[in-house]
Design a protein around this motif. Structure first.
Motif, PDB file in Angstrom:
ATOM      1  N   PHE A 114       0.937  -1.184  -0.037  1.00 47.21           N
ATOM      2  CA  PHE A 114      -0.057  -0.086  -0.041  1.00 47.21           C
ATOM      3  C   PHE A 114       0.813   1.334   0.029  1.00 47.21           C
ATOM      4  O   PHE A 114       0.336   2.420  -0.246  1.00 47.21           O
ATOM      5  N   GLY A 115       2.110   1.236   0.337  1.00 47.15           N
ATOM      6  CA  GLY A 115       2.994   2.365   0.124  1.00 47.15           C
ATOM      7  C   GLY A 115       2.860   3.142   1.382  1.00 47.15           C
ATOM      8  O   GLY A 115       1.949   3.285   2.207  1.00 47.15           O
ATOM      9  N   ASN A 116       4.022   3.889   1.738  1.00 49.49           N
ATOM     10  CA  ASN A 116       4.224   4.840   2.543  1.00 49.49           C
ATOM     11  C   ASN A 116       5.213   5.912   2.288  1.00 49.49           C
ATOM     12  O   ASN A 116       6.479   5.728   2.624  1.00 49.49           O
ATOM     13  N   VAL A 117       4.687   6.914   1.720  1.00 47.81           N
ATOM     14  CA  VAL A 117       5.830   7.917   0.977  1.00 47.81           C
ATOM     15  C   VAL A 117       6.617   8.716   2.087  1.00 47.81           C
ATOM     16  O   VAL A 117       7.531   9.263   2.107  1.00 47.81           O
ATOM     17  N   LEU A 118       5.831   8.759   3.643  1.00 46.42           N
ATOM     18  CA  LEU A 118       6.512   9.235   4.585  1.00 46.42           C
ATOM     19  C   LEU A 118       7.884   8.470   5.269  1.00 46.42           C
ATOM     20  O   LEU A 118       8.454   9.089   6.090  1.00 46.42           O
ATOM     21  N   THR A 119       7.980   7.366   4.762  1.00 44.12           N
ATOM     22  CA  THR A 119       9.171   6.456   4.972  1.00 44.12           C
ATOM     23  C   THR A 119      10.296   6.755   4.197  1.00 44.12           C
ATOM     24  O   THR A 119      11.437   6.061   4.327  1.00 44.12           O
ATOM     25  N   ILE A 172      13.404  -1.232 -19.338  1.00 50.44           N
ATOM     26  CA  ILE A 172      14.509  -1.350 -18.197  1.00 50.44           C
ATOM     27  C   ILE A 172      14.055  -0.007 -17.213  1.00 50.44           C
ATOM     28  O   ILE A 172      14.101  -0.173 -16.182  1.00 50.44           O
ATOM     29  N   PHE A 173      13.793   1.091 -17.878  1.00 53.95           N
ATOM     30  CA  PHE A 173      13.551   2.354 -17.127  1.00 53.95           C
ATOM     31  C   PHE A 173      12.220   2.162 -16.431  1.00 53.95           C
ATOM     32  O   PHE A 173      12.093   2.442 -15.184  1.00 53.95           O
ATOM     33  N   VAL A 174      11.282   1.461 -17.016  1.00 45.76           N
ATOM     34  CA  VAL A 174       9.950   1.161 -16.510  1.00 45.76           C
ATOM     35  C   VAL A 174      10.040   0.397 -15.207  1.00 45.76           C
ATOM     36  O   VAL A 174       9.534   0.698 -14.257  1.00 45.76           O
ATOM     37  N   GLY A 175      11.047  -0.808 -15.379  1.00 45.24           N
ATOM     38  CA  GLY A 175      11.093  -1.596 -14.223  1.00 45.24           C
ATOM     39  C   GLY A 175      12.023  -0.996 -13.011  1.00 45.24           C
ATOM     40  O   GLY A 175      11.349  -1.071 -11.877  1.00 45.24           O
ATOM     41  N   ILE A 176      12.652  -0.400 -13.465  1.00 48.35           N
ATOM     42  CA  ILE A 176      13.574   0.438 -12.428  1.00 48.35           C
ATOM     43  C   ILE A 176      12.778   1.423 -11.639  1.00 48.35           C
ATOM     44  O   ILE A 176      12.718   1.532 -10.282  1.00 48.35           O
ATOM     45  N   ALA A 177      11.857   2.076 -12.223  1.00 50.07           N
ATOM     46  CA  ALA A 177      11.175   3.149 -11.572  1.00 50.07           C
ATOM     47  C   ALA A 177      10.073   2.510 -10.740  1.00 50.07           C
ATOM     48  O   ALA A 177       9.820   2.846  -9.837  1.00 50.07           O
ATOM     49  N   ILE A 178       9.566   1.214 -11.224  1.00 45.85           N
ATOM     50  CA  ILE A 178       8.568   0.604 -10.426  1.00 45.85           C
ATOM     51  C   ILE A 178       9.216   0.277  -9.196  1.00 45.85           C
ATOM     52  O   ILE A 178       8.693   0.394  -8.091  1.00 45.85           O
ATOM     53  N   VAL A 179      10.553  -0.320  -8.957  1.00 43.74           N
ATOM     54  CA  VAL A 179      10.923  -0.951  -7.903  1.00 43.74           C
ATOM     55  C   VAL A 179      11.479   0.314  -6.967  1.00 43.74           C
ATOM     56  O   VAL A 179      11.297   0.280  -5.834  1.00 43.74           O
ATOM     57  N   LEU A 180      11.915   1.341  -7.478  1.00 45.47           N
ATOM     58  CA  LEU A 180      12.168   2.733  -6.712  1.00 45.47           C
ATOM     59  C   LEU A 180      11.093   3.092  -5.987  1.00 45.47           C
ATOM     60  O   LEU A 180      11.080   3.802  -4.780  1.00 45.47           O
ATOM     61  N   THR A 181       9.703   3.174  -6.457  1.00 45.94           N
ATOM     62  CA  THR A 181       8.650   3.803  -6.043  1.00 45.94           C
ATOM     63  C   THR A 181       7.834   2.821  -5.377  1.00 45.94           C
ATOM     64  O   THR A 181       6.731   3.022  -4.651  1.00 45.94           O
TER      65      THR A 181
END
Length: 261
Positions: A114-119, A172-181
């Motif tokens: 679910f994500g937590n941008v505050l972390t 590759i850019f899409v995959g990396i972006a997904i992992v980072l976010t």
């Protein structure tokens, strides 16, 4: 309050990168590949917890592998939606299997779901700043190629343009972006961030560069506005961001269409 400063900087970087990536995804009609790669990451997270290694590192492997797997299945004759469904289902199944086999409780699982941008941490900011810079440089040098491949792949092939190379690098850019976010936005909500700003912006323009710039503005407005709302009423920031973007999309559907840029 340092965590709020990190969160604001983080959502700005996320907005810029997701707008650039999302414009490519939407113009290529590949929105659901994001969902496939995102859910493939769940398999990597589960394997990471099971093996006792970095879940993010394993998620990176699964993200890139899932993206390339979709392209491979498609090149072997499978429909794109069928290939995405296979990768999507396999990633979720493997994730559930490995999480079940992992001893003890997995405390960070809800964060990834679910994500937590505050972390967000300074390390996350440096990683995302580096990724966003690399993505912008790639677009500066290969913008015309990317636009041609995005709108008319067949024409690009007839002109002997490096279609496979552009597709591979963008994958590759899409995959990396997904992992980072994924830890900041979450598996369940990430697909919205790389599609809703573009869907909103398409009501104003269909040209690639204006679409990308407008999407960046919409994404920034949605992310910063959602973060502010989440802070005021104490709700998850990722959910507030997506709900605000959905409301913007509904609003622009109601507003009479004017001449596009």
């Amino acid at each position: 309050m340092s965590f709020m400063i990190y969160a604001v900087i983080g959502v700005i970087l996320i907005s810029i990168a997701s707008a650039i990536i999302g414009t490519y995804i939407v113009t290529r009609r590949m929105v659901f590949i994001t969902g496939g790669i995102t859910h493939a990451c769940f398999g990597g997270l589960g394997l990471g917890y099971y093996l006792g290694v970095s879940p993010m590192a394993m998620a990176s492997v699964f993200a890139v592998g899932g993206a390339l797997g979709v392209d491979r299945l498609k090149s072997n004759g499978a429909r794109r939606d069928s290939a995405i469904a296979v990768i999507w289902a396999l990633g979720m199944a493997l994730g559930i299997l490995f999480i079940f086999m992992t001893e003890g409780y997995v405390p960070e699982l809800n964060t990834f779901l679910f994500g937590n941008v505050l972390t967000i941490t300074p390390v996350d900011l440096w990683l995302f700043a580096g990724f966003t810079s690399a993505l912008i440089l790639f677009y500066i040098f290969f913008f015309r190629l990317i636009v041609t491949v995005s709108f008319d792949t067949d024409f690009a092939r007839t002109r002997n343009l490096p279609v496979k190379a552009i597709n591979f690098l963008m994958t590759i850019f899409v995959g990396i972006a997904i992992v980072l976010t994924i830890r900041l936005i979450g598996i369940m909500l990430l697909m919205s961030l790389v599609s809703l700003p573009q869907m909103i912006s398409e009501k104003m323009t269909r040209n690639y560069l204006p679409l990308m710039l407008t999407s960046t503005g919409v994404s920034l407005m949605g992310c910063l506005g959602g973060l502010w709302i989440a802070y005021l009423i104490n709700v998850p920031a990722s959910a507030a961001i997506v709900i605000l973007l959905v409301l913007l999309y509904v609003a622009i559907q109601i507003i009479p269409r004017k001449r596009r840029i």
